[in-house]
Design a protein around this motif. Structure first.
Motif, PDB file in Angstrom:
ATOM      1  N   ASP A   1       0.808  -1.117   0.131  1.00 44.56           N
ATOM      2  CA  ASP A   1       0.218  -0.087  -0.171  1.00 44.56           C
ATOM      3  C   ASP A   1       0.777   1.330   0.182  1.00 44.56           C
ATOM      4  OD1 ASP A   1      -2.229  -1.269  -0.034  1.00 44.56           O
ATOM      5  OD2 ASP A   1      -2.472  -1.362   1.988  1.00 44.56           O
ATOM      6  N   THR A   2       1.823   1.356   0.870  1.00 41.64           N
ATOM      7  CA  THR A   2       2.569   2.515   1.201  1.00 41.64           C
ATOM      8  C   THR A   2       3.967   2.448   0.808  1.00 41.64           C
ATOM      9  OG1 THR A   2       3.111   2.067   3.275  1.00 41.64           O
ATOM     10  CG2 THR A   2       1.151   3.473   2.691  1.00 41.64           C
ATOM     11  N   TYR A   3       4.551   1.384   0.060  1.00 43.70           N
ATOM     12  CA  TYR A   3       5.886   0.912  -0.151  1.00 43.70           C
ATOM     13  C   TYR A   3       6.073   0.212  -1.391  1.00 43.70           C
ATOM     14  CZ  TYR A   3       5.716  -3.037   3.213  1.00 43.70           C
ATOM     15  OH  TYR A   3       5.247  -4.035   3.767  1.00 43.70           O
ATOM     16  N   ASP A   4       7.278  -0.196  -1.742  1.00 40.76           N
ATOM     17  CA  ASP A   4       7.595  -1.092  -2.745  1.00 40.76           C
ATOM     18  C   ASP A   4       8.896  -1.968  -2.031  1.00 40.76           C
ATOM     19  OD1 ASP A   4       5.684  -0.368  -4.596  1.00 40.76           O
ATOM     20  OD2 ASP A   4       7.383   0.438  -5.779  1.00 40.76           O
ATOM     21  N   ARG A   5       8.816  -3.403  -2.199  1.00 38.00           N
ATOM     22  CA  ARG A   5       9.563  -4.135  -1.558  1.00 38.00           C
ATOM     23  C   ARG A   5      10.625  -4.919  -2.749  1.00 38.00           C
ATOM     24  NH1 ARG A   5       7.883  -7.667   3.582  1.00 38.00           N
ATOM     25  NH2 ARG A   5       8.606  -5.591   4.176  1.00 38.00           N
ATOM     26  N   VAL A   6      11.957  -4.978  -2.166  1.00 41.09           N
ATOM     27  CA  VAL A   6      12.712  -5.825  -3.051  1.00 41.09           C
ATOM     28  C   VAL A   6      13.534  -6.898  -2.268  1.00 41.09           C
ATOM     29  CG1 VAL A   6      14.956  -5.849  -4.666  1.00 41.09           C
ATOM     30  CG2 VAL A   6      13.294  -3.759  -4.732  1.00 41.09           C
ATOM     31  N   VAL A   7      13.254  -8.016  -2.448  1.00 40.88           N
ATOM     32  CA  VAL A   7      13.896  -9.015  -1.450  1.00 40.88           C
ATOM     33  C   VAL A   7      15.088  -9.927  -2.487  1.00 40.88           C
ATOM     34  CG1 VAL A   7      13.368 -11.479  -0.092  1.00 40.88           C
ATOM     35  CG2 VAL A   7      11.675  -9.409  -0.527  1.00 40.88           C
ATOM     36  N   PHE A   8      16.236  -9.638  -1.995  1.00 38.06           N
ATOM     37  CA  PHE A   8      17.337 -10.461  -2.312  1.00 38.06           C
ATOM     38  C   PHE A   8      17.530 -11.784  -1.825  1.00 38.06           C
ATOM     39  CE2 PHE A   8      17.872  -5.794  -2.799  1.00 38.06           C
ATOM     40  CZ  PHE A   8      18.344  -5.580  -4.212  1.00 38.06           C
ATOM     41  N   ASP A   9      17.608 -12.964  -2.401  1.00 35.15           N
ATOM     42  CA  ASP A   9      17.239 -14.239  -1.681  1.00 35.15           C
ATOM     43  C   ASP A   9      18.862 -14.898  -1.791  1.00 35.15           C
ATOM     44  OD1 ASP A   9      14.829 -14.653  -0.888  1.00 35.15           O
ATOM     45  OD2 ASP A   9      14.324 -14.691  -2.920  1.00 35.15           O
ATOM     46  N   PHE A  10      19.598 -15.215  -0.844  1.00 36.03           N
ATOM     47  CA  PHE A  10      20.789 -15.967  -0.810  1.00 36.03           C
ATOM     48  C   PHE A  10      20.933 -17.094  -0.490  1.00 36.03           C
ATOM     49  CE2 PHE A  10      21.333 -11.161  -0.295  1.00 36.03           C
ATOM     50  CZ  PHE A  10      22.589 -11.161  -1.198  1.00 36.03           C
ATOM     51  N   ASP A  11      21.864 -17.940  -0.927  1.00 36.17           N
ATOM     52  CA  ASP A  11      22.034 -19.428  -0.777  1.00 36.17           C
ATOM     53  C   ASP A  11      22.376 -19.872   0.626  1.00 36.17           C
ATOM     54  OD1 ASP A  11      24.627 -18.699  -0.970  1.00 36.17           O
ATOM     55  OD2 ASP A  11      25.228 -20.713  -2.014  1.00 36.17           O
ATOM     56  N   LYS A  12      23.133 -19.088   1.518  1.00 37.33           N
ATOM     57  CA  LYS A  12      23.544 -19.656   2.553  1.00 37.33           C
ATOM     58  C   LYS A  12      24.037 -18.308   3.501  1.00 37.33           C
ATOM     59  CE  LYS A  12      28.034 -20.471   0.805  1.00 37.33           C
ATOM     60  NZ  LYS A  12      28.772 -21.565   0.358  1.00 37.33           N
ATOM     61  N   GLY A  13      23.026 -17.913   4.401  1.00 41.65           N
ATOM     62  CA  GLY A  13      23.215 -16.636   5.020  1.00 41.65           C
ATOM     63  C   GLY A  13      23.254 -15.382   4.393  1.00 41.65           C
ATOM     64  N   THR A  14      23.461 -14.202   4.596  1.00 44.16           N
ATOM     65  CA  THR A  14      23.438 -13.049   3.999  1.00 44.16           C
ATOM     66  C   THR A  14      24.768 -12.366   4.247  1.00 44.16           C
ATOM     67  OG1 THR A  14      22.505 -11.738   6.002  1.00 44.16           O
ATOM     68  CG2 THR A  14      21.030 -12.648   4.406  1.00 44.16           C
ATOM     69  N   PRO A  15      25.257 -11.374   3.084  1.00 41.44           N
ATOM     70  CA  PRO A  15      26.440 -10.950   3.280  1.00 41.44           C
ATOM     71  C   PRO A  15      26.290  -9.630   3.888  1.00 41.44           C
ATOM     72  CG  PRO A  15      25.611 -10.554   0.959  1.00 41.44           C
ATOM     73  CD  PRO A  15      24.353 -11.414   1.896  1.00 41.44           C
ATOM     74  N   ARG A  16      27.379  -8.885   4.026  1.00 43.52           N
ATOM     75  CA  ARG A  16      27.356  -7.388   4.726  1.00 43.52           C
ATOM     76  C   ARG A  16      26.770  -6.797   3.506  1.00 43.52           C
ATOM     77  NH1 ARG A  16      32.275  -5.016   5.766  1.00 43.52           N
ATOM     78  NH2 ARG A  16      33.251  -6.397   4.478  1.00 43.52           N
ATOM     79  N   PHE A  17      26.135  -5.689   3.856  1.00 47.16           N
ATOM     80  CA  PHE A  17      25.637  -4.434   2.845  1.00 47.16           C
ATOM     81  C   PHE A  17      25.641  -3.174   3.330  1.00 47.16           C
ATOM     82  CE2 PHE A  17      22.154  -5.347   5.929  1.00 47.16           C
ATOM     83  CZ  PHE A  17      21.608  -4.002   6.011  1.00 47.16           C
ATOM     84  N   VAL A  18      25.579  -2.316   2.190  1.00 47.83           N
ATOM     85  CA  VAL A  18      25.645  -0.921   2.445  1.00 47.83           C
ATOM     86  C   VAL A  18      24.563  -0.514   1.283  1.00 47.83           C
ATOM     87  CG1 VAL A  18      26.567   1.194   2.177  1.00 47.83           C
ATOM     88  CG2 VAL A  18      28.208  -0.849   2.852  1.00 47.83           C
ATOM     89  N   ALA A  19      23.785   0.367   2.020  1.00 49.76           N
ATOM     90  CA  ALA A  19      22.503   1.084   1.050  1.00 49.76           C
ATOM     91  C   ALA A  19      22.644   2.419   1.281  1.00 49.76           C
ATOM     92  CB  ALA A  19      21.287   0.320   1.313  1.00 49.76           C
ATOM     93  N   GLU A  20      22.557   3.132   0.370  1.00 47.75           N
ATOM     94  CA  GLU A  20      22.510   4.715   0.304  1.00 47.75           C
ATOM     95  C   GLU A  20      22.105   5.265  -0.878  1.00 47.75           C
ATOM     96  OE1 GLU A  20      26.593   6.253   1.128  1.00 47.75           O
ATOM     97  OE2 GLU A  20      27.162   4.858  -0.005  1.00 47.75           O
ATOM     98  N   TYR A  21      21.542   6.570  -0.828  1.00 49.69           N
ATOM     99  CA  TYR A  21      21.339   7.476  -2.175  1.00 49.69           C
ATOM    100  C   TYR A  21      22.642   7.774  -2.389  1.00 49.69           C
ATOM    101  CZ  TYR A  21      15.983   6.961  -1.952  1.00 49.69           C
ATOM    102  OH  TYR A  21      14.914   6.842  -1.650  1.00 49.69           O
ATOM    103  N   VAL A  22      22.863   8.147  -3.794  1.00 48.51           N
ATOM    104  CA  VAL A  22      24.213   8.818  -4.385  1.00 48.51           C
ATOM    105  C   VAL A  22      23.715   9.619  -5.519  1.00 48.51           C
ATOM    106  CG1 VAL A  22      25.497   6.717  -3.893  1.00 48.51           C
ATOM    107  CG2 VAL A  22      24.319   6.659  -6.015  1.00 48.51           C
ATOM    108  N   ASP A  23      24.606  10.781  -5.644  1.00 53.25           N
ATOM    109  CA  ASP A  23      24.295  11.760  -6.656  1.00 53.25           C
ATOM    110  C   ASP A  23      24.417  11.050  -8.095  1.00 53.25           C
ATOM    111  OD1 ASP A  23      23.562  13.611  -4.851  1.00 53.25           O
ATOM    112  OD2 ASP A  23      25.760  14.416  -4.602  1.00 53.25           O
ATOM    113  N   THR A  24      25.384  10.102  -8.134  1.00 52.70           N
ATOM    114  CA  THR A  24      25.695   9.592  -9.524  1.00 52.70           C
ATOM    115  C   THR A  24      26.317   8.040  -8.959  1.00 52.70           C
ATOM    116  OG1 THR A  24      26.739  11.760 -10.120  1.00 52.70           O
ATOM    117  CG2 THR A  24      27.128   9.465 -11.580  1.00 52.70           C
ATOM    118  N   LEU A  25      25.605   7.141  -9.911  1.00 52.52           N
ATOM    119  CA  LEU A  25      25.780   5.891  -9.590  1.00 52.52           C
ATOM    120  C   LEU A  25      27.102   5.283 -10.542  1.00 52.52           C
ATOM    121  CD1 LEU A  25      24.980   3.231  -8.314  1.00 52.52           C
ATOM    122  CD2 LEU A  25      23.546   2.750 -10.175  1.00 52.52           C
TER     123      LEU A  25
END
Length: 148
Positions: free
Chosen positions: A33-57
């Motif tokens: 209703d108020t958000y979209d969801r992205v699910v990243f599925d991994f095979d064994k555990g999850t890795p470290r991650f960093v998520a952030e907005y950037v001016d240029t990718l």
């Protein structure tokens, strides 16, 4: 659910051994209703991650600019992981997510770009949570400063 925070998110690896490189097995996108969801599925555990907005990718390694559809670029990097070789960039357009792209895999880092176009002015709030063998990115439909 109201997601107003747009700050950088980081997370530790979960259930992945020090020498493990969890493999990304799939990416799912859903609309709520108020958000979209992205699910990243991994095979064994999850890795470290960093998520952030950037001016240029930028693509890791080459430094090439990667344009995304949408008003803002949200990047999410998975450290010490292996990408899904069969990932398909198509068909991910939702109310706020205009594009989801596997940008690069370089020196053990898998980088995704998310083109975001929320209602209102400014970046959409987002959050990242982890579950068993998955990392979940929720992106609000409205910009963080918008009423509603």
């Amino acid at each position: 659910m109201v997601l107003r925070d747009t700050s950088r998110r980081t997370g530790a690896a979960r259930d992945a051994g020090v020498n493990d490189f969890p493999e990304l097995r799939g990416v799912r996108v859903g609309i709520h209703d108020t958000y979209d969801r992205v699910v990243f599925d991994f095979d064994k555990g999850t890795p470290r991650f960093v998520a952030e907005y950037v001016d240029t990718l930028h693509q890791d390694g080459s430094g090439d600019v990667i344009p995304l559809k949408g008003d803002q670029d949200l990047k999410i990097s998975f450290l010490r992981s292996v990408p899904d070789p069969d990932f398909d960039d198509g068909g991910r357009n939702t109310p706020v997510i205009r594009e989801l792209r596997l940008v690069s895999y370089f020196e053990g880092e898998t980088l995704f770009g998310v083109g975001v176009d929320p209602e209102g002015d400014g970046p959409a709030g987002f959050r990242v949570t982890t579950g068993k063998n998955k990392i979940i990115l929720d992106v609000a439909h409205r910009a963080a400063g918008s009423a509603g």
